[in-house]
Design a protein around this motif. Sequence first.
Motif, PDB file in Angstrom:
ATOM      1  N   THR A  35       0.855  -1.173   0.000  1.00 58.10           N
ATOM      2  CA  THR A  35       0.000   0.000   0.000  1.00 58.10           C
ATOM      3  C   THR A  35       0.897   1.232   0.000  1.00 58.10           C
ATOM      4  O   THR A  35       2.088   1.136   0.309  1.00 58.10           O
ATOM      5  CB  THR A  35      -0.933   0.016   1.223  1.00 58.10           C
ATOM      6  N   THR A  36       0.353   2.365  -0.365  1.00 56.23           N
ATOM      7  CA  THR A  36       1.111   3.608  -0.373  1.00 56.23           C
ATOM      8  C   THR A  36       0.813   4.402   0.888  1.00 56.23           C
ATOM      9  O   THR A  36      -0.354   4.630   1.231  1.00 56.23           O
ATOM     10  CB  THR A  36       0.765   4.457  -1.614  1.00 56.23           C
ATOM     11  N   VAL A  37       1.857   4.780   1.593  1.00 55.20           N
ATOM     12  CA  VAL A  37       1.747   5.509   2.858  1.00 55.20           C
ATOM     13  C   VAL A  37       2.349   6.899   2.680  1.00 55.20           C
ATOM     14  O   VAL A  37       3.394   7.047   2.034  1.00 55.20           O
ATOM     15  CB  VAL A  37       2.487   4.752   3.979  1.00 55.20           C
ATOM     16  N   ALA A  60       6.089   2.874  -0.176  1.00 55.47           N
ATOM     17  CA  ALA A  60       5.335   1.626  -0.165  1.00 55.47           C
ATOM     18  C   ALA A  60       5.600   0.880   1.142  1.00 55.47           C
ATOM     19  O   ALA A  60       6.722   0.855   1.643  1.00 55.47           O
ATOM     20  CB  ALA A  60       5.719   0.760  -1.355  1.00 55.47           C
ATOM     21  N   ALA A  61       4.551   0.271   1.679  1.00 53.84           N
ATOM     22  CA  ALA A  61       4.660  -0.569   2.865  1.00 53.84           C
ATOM     23  C   ALA A  61       3.703  -1.740   2.703  1.00 53.84           C
ATOM     24  O   ALA A  61       2.799  -1.715   1.858  1.00 53.84           O
ATOM     25  CB  ALA A  61       4.332   0.230   4.124  1.00 53.84           C
ATOM     26  N   LEU A  62       3.884  -2.752   3.532  1.00 57.00           N
ATOM     27  CA  LEU A  62       3.077  -3.964   3.430  1.00 57.00           C
ATOM     28  C   LEU A  62       2.035  -4.008   4.539  1.00 57.00           C
ATOM     29  O   LEU A  62       2.339  -3.742   5.705  1.00 57.00           O
ATOM     30  CB  LEU A  62       3.973  -5.200   3.515  1.00 57.00           C
ATOM     31  N   THR A  63       0.804  -4.363   4.168  1.00 59.53           N
ATOM     32  CA  THR A  63      -0.284  -4.439   5.134  1.00 59.53           C
ATOM     33  C   THR A  63      -1.076  -5.731   4.935  1.00 59.53           C
ATOM     34  O   THR A  63      -1.041  -6.354   3.876  1.00 59.53           O
ATOM     35  CB  THR A  63      -1.261  -3.264   5.010  1.00 59.53           C
ATOM     36  N   LEU A 104       1.735  10.372  12.401  1.00 63.35           N
ATOM     37  CA  LEU A 104       2.968  10.445  11.624  1.00 63.35           C
ATOM     38  C   LEU A 104       2.799   9.981  10.180  1.00 63.35           C
ATOM     39  O   LEU A 104       3.536  10.431   9.298  1.00 63.35           O
ATOM     40  CB  LEU A 104       4.060   9.598  12.288  1.00 63.35           C
ATOM     41  N   ALA A 105       1.865   9.083   9.927  1.00 62.49           N
ATOM     42  CA  ALA A 105       1.696   8.552   8.576  1.00 62.49           C
ATOM     43  C   ALA A 105       0.240   8.177   8.361  1.00 62.49           C
ATOM     44  O   ALA A 105      -0.469   7.770   9.285  1.00 62.49           O
ATOM     45  CB  ALA A 105       2.602   7.337   8.361  1.00 62.49           C
ATOM     46  N   THR A 106      -0.203   8.278   7.103  1.00 63.29           N
ATOM     47  CA  THR A 106      -1.612   8.074   6.790  1.00 63.29           C
ATOM     48  C   THR A 106      -1.758   7.574   5.354  1.00 63.29           C
ATOM     49  O   THR A 106      -0.808   7.577   4.570  1.00 63.29           O
ATOM     50  CB  THR A 106      -2.378   9.406   6.974  1.00 63.29           C
ATOM     51  N   ASN A 107      -2.951   7.131   5.026  1.00 62.08           N
ATOM     52  CA  ASN A 107      -3.358   6.947   3.629  1.00 62.08           C
ATOM     53  C   ASN A 107      -4.883   6.947   3.584  1.00 62.08           C
ATOM     54  O   ASN A 107      -5.552   7.034   4.621  1.00 62.08           O
ATOM     55  CB  ASN A 107      -2.735   5.701   2.982  1.00 62.08           C
ATOM     56  N   GLU A 108      -5.440   6.834   2.391  1.00 58.77           N
ATOM     57  CA  GLU A 108      -6.886   6.962   2.253  1.00 58.77           C
ATOM     58  C   GLU A 108      -7.620   5.762   2.834  1.00 58.77           C
ATOM     59  O   GLU A 108      -8.658   5.907   3.497  1.00 58.77           O
ATOM     60  CB  GLU A 108      -7.251   7.127   0.774  1.00 58.77           C
ATOM     61  N   ALA A 109      -7.090   4.560   2.610  1.00 58.68           N
ATOM     62  CA  ALA A 109      -7.785   3.350   3.042  1.00 58.68           C
ATOM     63  C   ALA A 109      -7.813   3.197   4.557  1.00 58.68           C
ATOM     64  O   ALA A 109      -8.807   2.741   5.136  1.00 58.68           O
ATOM     65  CB  ALA A 109      -7.132   2.121   2.410  1.00 58.68           C
ATOM     66  N   CYS A 110      -6.737   3.600   5.202  1.00 63.67           N
ATOM     67  CA  CYS A 110      -6.620   3.471   6.657  1.00 63.67           C
ATOM     68  C   CYS A 110      -5.918   4.725   7.165  1.00 63.67           C
ATOM     69  O   CYS A 110      -4.680   4.797   7.161  1.00 63.67           O
ATOM     70  CB  CYS A 110      -5.837   2.211   7.014  1.00 63.67           C
TER      71      CYS A 110
END
Length: 241
Positions: free
Chosen positions: A125-127, A147-150, A166-172
Amino acid sequence: MRPLVYLCVRPQQGAAAAEYESFRSAMRLDEQSLERWDLVTAPLPTDAVERWRGVVVGGSPFNVTDPESTKTDVQRRLEADLARLAREAAAGSVAALFTCFGIGVATRALGGDVTRAYPEDTGPTTVSLTADAAADPLFGGLADTFAALTAHKEGTGRVPEGAVLLATNEACPVQAYRVGDRLYATQFHPEPTGRAFTERMAVYRDDGYFAASDYDAIAARVLAASLTEPVRILRAFAETF
């Protein structure tokens, strides 16, 4: 110097051993510098804060939002142990990094909200970092987007009071936060290489994270992802604490 410790919260011993090796490799530590304690088989020691200078918590098939009636005695005990540790870290008594399942325990223990509203599919996912991440000792040197793994069924709906996102994205929306200067939590997995993650996927391919028939396609995406940034968080944690 007191060692760091990896706290295992996975009942699957093969996956747990591999996760420990992923953390150790990512942090560039030997077995004496990063010890291993299995919370599935033994309670957290009463002297944990004195025994270890910092802890990293791995993932688990458990969910803190599971109905209490369905939780095993082991799950309830290890959640209570991790909650105690989260409160100690928030108070500055020990350094701690809670990942994946761990972020849910820390969030709830510190008064935040955990919900099933923000699951993420297995894979990359993109963070994106927040403005507050720029000055953070662990996140400050990272690329703004990476990119990170979820692979999770729940997420933080509301961070604990006083937490710094500190970090975010749309899905979570809550991908990482800090409480005080010694407690960190990430929704994503910072430790595995792509290969290690696909091997973990094989262990959990029938646990509802993804359709078993999709394994090959997801594994291909994982192996193609550039995962340079998440491991830097772990190296910074090891160096800082």
